[in-house]
Scaffold this motif. Structure first.
Motif, PDB file in Angstrom:
ATOM      1  N   TYR A  74      95.287 -24.166  51.513  1.00 55.80           N
ATOM      2  CA  TYR A  74      93.964 -24.137  52.054  1.00 55.80           C
ATOM      3  C   TYR A  74      94.011 -23.371  53.328  1.00 55.80           C
ATOM      4  N   ALA A  75      93.237 -22.185  53.327  1.00 54.57           N
ATOM      5  CA  ALA A  75      93.098 -21.350  54.576  1.00 54.57           C
ATOM      6  C   ALA A  75      91.625 -20.687  54.466  1.00 54.57           C
ATOM      7  N   PRO A  76      90.878 -21.238  55.364  1.00 50.44           N
ATOM      8  CA  PRO A  76      89.479 -20.564  55.235  1.00 50.44           C
ATOM      9  C   PRO A  76      89.434 -19.232  55.550  1.00 50.44           C
ATOM     10  N   ASP A  77      90.451 -18.797  56.433  1.00 47.26           N
ATOM     11  CA  ASP A  77      90.184 -17.233  57.148  1.00 47.26           C
ATOM     12  C   ASP A  77      90.717 -16.417  55.934  1.00 47.26           C
ATOM     13  N   GLY A  78      91.676 -16.744  55.341  1.00 42.46           N
ATOM     14  CA  GLY A  78      92.264 -15.868  54.161  1.00 42.46           C
ATOM     15  C   GLY A  78      93.614 -16.164  53.647  1.00 42.46           C
ATOM     16  N   ILE A  79      93.827 -15.754  52.299  1.00 40.26           N
ATOM     17  CA  ILE A  79      95.138 -16.079  51.542  1.00 40.26           C
ATOM     18  C   ILE A  79      95.513 -14.556  50.995  1.00 40.26           C
ATOM     19  N   LYS A  80      96.614 -14.260  51.193  1.00 48.24           N
ATOM     20  CA  LYS A  80      97.240 -13.206  50.482  1.00 48.24           C
ATOM     21  C   LYS A  80      98.597 -13.580  49.637  1.00 48.24           C
ATOM     22  N   LEU A  81      98.510 -13.370  48.430  1.00 50.94           N
ATOM     23  CA  LEU A  81      99.435 -13.645  47.519  1.00 50.94           C
ATOM     24  C   LEU A  81     100.283 -12.133  47.348  1.00 50.94           C
ATOM     25  N   LEU A  82     101.555 -12.173  47.621  1.00 51.69           N
ATOM     26  CA  LEU A  82     102.333 -10.894  47.494  1.00 51.69           C
ATOM     27  C   LEU A  82     102.970 -10.942  46.029  1.00 51.69           C
ATOM     28  N   SER A  83     103.384  -9.873  45.631  1.00 50.82           N
ATOM     29  CA  SER A  83     103.955  -9.652  44.168  1.00 50.82           C
ATOM     30  C   SER A  83     104.862 -10.529  43.867  1.00 50.82           C
ATOM     31  N   GLU A  99      98.303  -9.287  44.908  1.00 53.36           N
ATOM     32  CA  GLU A  99      98.862  -8.324  44.516  1.00 53.36           C
ATOM     33  C   GLU A  99      99.117  -8.286  42.878  1.00 53.36           C
ATOM     34  N   GLU A 100      99.752  -7.384  42.263  1.00 57.31           N
ATOM     35  CA  GLU A 100     100.067  -7.310  41.065  1.00 57.31           C
ATOM     36  C   GLU A 100     101.420  -8.165  40.646  1.00 57.31           C
ATOM     37  N   ASN A 101     101.469  -8.738  39.629  1.00 60.13           N
ATOM     38  CA  ASN A 101     102.831  -9.666  39.257  1.00 60.13           C
ATOM     39  C   ASN A 101     102.803 -11.121  39.769  1.00 60.13           C
ATOM     40  N   VAL A 102     101.708 -11.524  40.458  1.00 59.21           N
ATOM     41  CA  VAL A 102     101.822 -12.788  41.091  1.00 59.21           C
ATOM     42  C   VAL A 102     101.623 -13.854  39.835  1.00 59.21           C
ATOM     43  N   ILE A 103     102.252 -14.932  40.020  1.00 62.49           N
ATOM     44  CA  ILE A 103     102.061 -16.116  39.378  1.00 62.49           C
ATOM     45  C   ILE A 103     101.313 -17.003  39.881  1.00 62.49           C
ATOM     46  N   PHE A 104     100.080 -17.545  39.202  1.00 65.61           N
ATOM     47  CA  PHE A 104      99.212 -18.457  39.859  1.00 65.61           C
ATOM     48  C   PHE A 104      98.581 -19.296  38.835  1.00 65.61           C
ATOM     49  N   HIS A 105      98.770 -20.290  38.876  1.00 63.21           N
ATOM     50  CA  HIS A 105      98.199 -21.479  37.958  1.00 63.21           C
ATOM     51  C   HIS A 105      97.622 -22.714  38.841  1.00 63.21           C
ATOM     52  N   GLY A 106      96.298 -22.655  38.564  1.00 62.59           N
ATOM     53  CA  GLY A 106      95.402 -23.704  39.395  1.00 62.59           C
ATOM     54  C   GLY A 106      93.932 -23.357  39.387  1.00 62.59           C
ATOM     55  N   HIS A 107      93.190 -24.012  40.272  1.00 64.16           N
ATOM     56  CA  HIS A 107      91.767 -23.658  40.238  1.00 64.16           C
ATOM     57  C   HIS A 107      91.806 -23.092  41.657  1.00 64.16           C
ATOM     58  N   CYS A 108      90.733 -21.958  41.709  1.00 62.61           N
ATOM     59  CA  CYS A 108      90.790 -20.895  42.801  1.00 62.61           C
ATOM     60  C   CYS A 108      89.149 -21.090  43.254  1.00 62.61           C
ATOM     61  N   ILE A 109      88.984 -21.559  44.865  1.00 63.77           N
ATOM     62  CA  ILE A 109      87.744 -21.224  45.212  1.00 63.77           C
ATOM     63  C   ILE A 109      87.851 -20.234  46.351  1.00 63.77           C
ATOM     64  N   LEU A 119      80.453 -26.575  49.607  1.00 62.99           N
ATOM     65  CA  LEU A 119      80.056 -27.339  48.461  1.00 62.99           C
ATOM     66  C   LEU A 119      81.093 -27.312  47.241  1.00 62.99           C
ATOM     67  N   ALA A 120      81.743 -25.941  46.957  1.00 67.35           N
ATOM     68  CA  ALA A 120      82.593 -25.834  46.002  1.00 67.35           C
ATOM     69  C   ALA A 120      84.083 -26.787  46.463  1.00 67.35           C
ATOM     70  N   LEU A 121      84.429 -26.905  47.798  1.00 68.18           N
ATOM     71  CA  LEU A 121      85.615 -27.666  48.119  1.00 68.18           C
ATOM     72  C   LEU A 121      85.256 -29.149  47.882  1.00 68.18           C
ATOM     73  N   GLU A 122      84.001 -29.671  48.288  1.00 64.91           N
ATOM     74  CA  GLU A 122      83.486 -30.930  48.146  1.00 64.91           C
ATOM     75  C   GLU A 122      83.544 -31.330  46.356  1.00 64.91           C
ATOM     76  N   LYS A 123      83.059 -30.572  45.592  1.00 60.61           N
ATOM     77  CA  LYS A 123      83.282 -30.653  44.069  1.00 60.61           C
ATOM     78  C   LYS A 123      84.542 -30.723  43.625  1.00 60.61           C
ATOM     79  N   LEU A 124      85.371 -29.741  44.015  1.00 61.56           N
ATOM     80  CA  LEU A 124      86.876 -30.007  43.739  1.00 61.56           C
ATOM     81  C   LEU A 124      87.573 -31.235  44.175  1.00 61.56           C
ATOM     82  N   SER A 125      87.150 -31.552  45.310  1.00 59.64           N
ATOM     83  CA  SER A 125      87.798 -32.918  45.927  1.00 59.64           C
ATOM     84  C   SER A 125      87.408 -34.107  44.925  1.00 59.64           C
ATOM     85  N   ASN A 126      86.200 -33.946  44.696  1.00 60.80           N
ATOM     86  CA  ASN A 126      85.769 -34.984  43.916  1.00 60.80           C
ATOM     87  C   ASN A 126      86.266 -35.247  42.294  1.00 60.80           C
ATOM     88  N   GLU A 127      86.566 -33.884  41.819  1.00 58.35           N
ATOM     89  CA  GLU A 127      86.846 -33.936  40.830  1.00 58.35           C
ATOM     90  C   GLU A 127      88.701 -34.317  40.552  1.00 58.35           C
TER      91      GLU A 127
END
Length: 139
Positions: A74-83, A99-109, A119-127
């Motif tokens: 969780y980082a409201p200002d920004g997240i960068k995923l390097l290759s 970036e290219e070749n990143v491995i990511f498995h999960g939900h993304c808001i 609102l999206a954070l609240e919904k994810l938290s509830n789920e």
């Protein structure tokens, strides 16, 4: 992202070859090149080096990830995923760069609008709470 214009002096460093077991709460800029088995939280920005491994949730203003993270980010200002990065967990931010070749498995808001983001954070938290409760009952 905020850290590109902020003071770049690093307050906390967890060096290569270091291993920490337990939650870390720190003020300011953190750089991690070692291993953490626990949650990592900062009031500033975090850089996760390409050799770092985090088994826990990460919370900061902005985060750059080059290593492996098994947990929510969780980082409201920004997240960068390097290759070189792999993230197994949910990502919540207003600005996302992958970036290219990143491995990511999960939900993304990734929503810039403050109201929609919250609102999206609240919904994810509830789920997540419902899923956790259902999983615990099944055990």
């Amino acid at each position: 992202m905020a850290f590109l214009t902020d003071d770049i002096s690093i307050n906390t460093i967890i060096g290569l070859g270091s291993a920490v077991s337990g939650d870390i709460h720190a003020n300011g800029f953190i750089r991690v090149d070692g291993d953490i088995d626990g949650n990592l939280e900062s009031t500033g920005n975090i850089i996760i080096g390409d050799k770092a491994r985090i088994n826990g949730n990460i919370t900061a203003l902005s985060i750059v990830i080059g290593g492996i993270v098994l947990g929510d980010v969780y980082a409201p200002d920004g997240i960068k995923l390097l290759s070189s990065s792999a993230v197994i967990g949910n990502i919540s931010t207003k600005n996302l760069e992958i970036e290219e070749n990143v491995i990511f498995h999960g939900h993304c808001i990734a929503l810039k609008n403050e109201e929609e983001f919250n609102l999206a954070l609240e919904k994810l938290s509830n789920e997540s709470a419902i899923l956790s409760h259902a999983t615990n009952k099944a055990l």
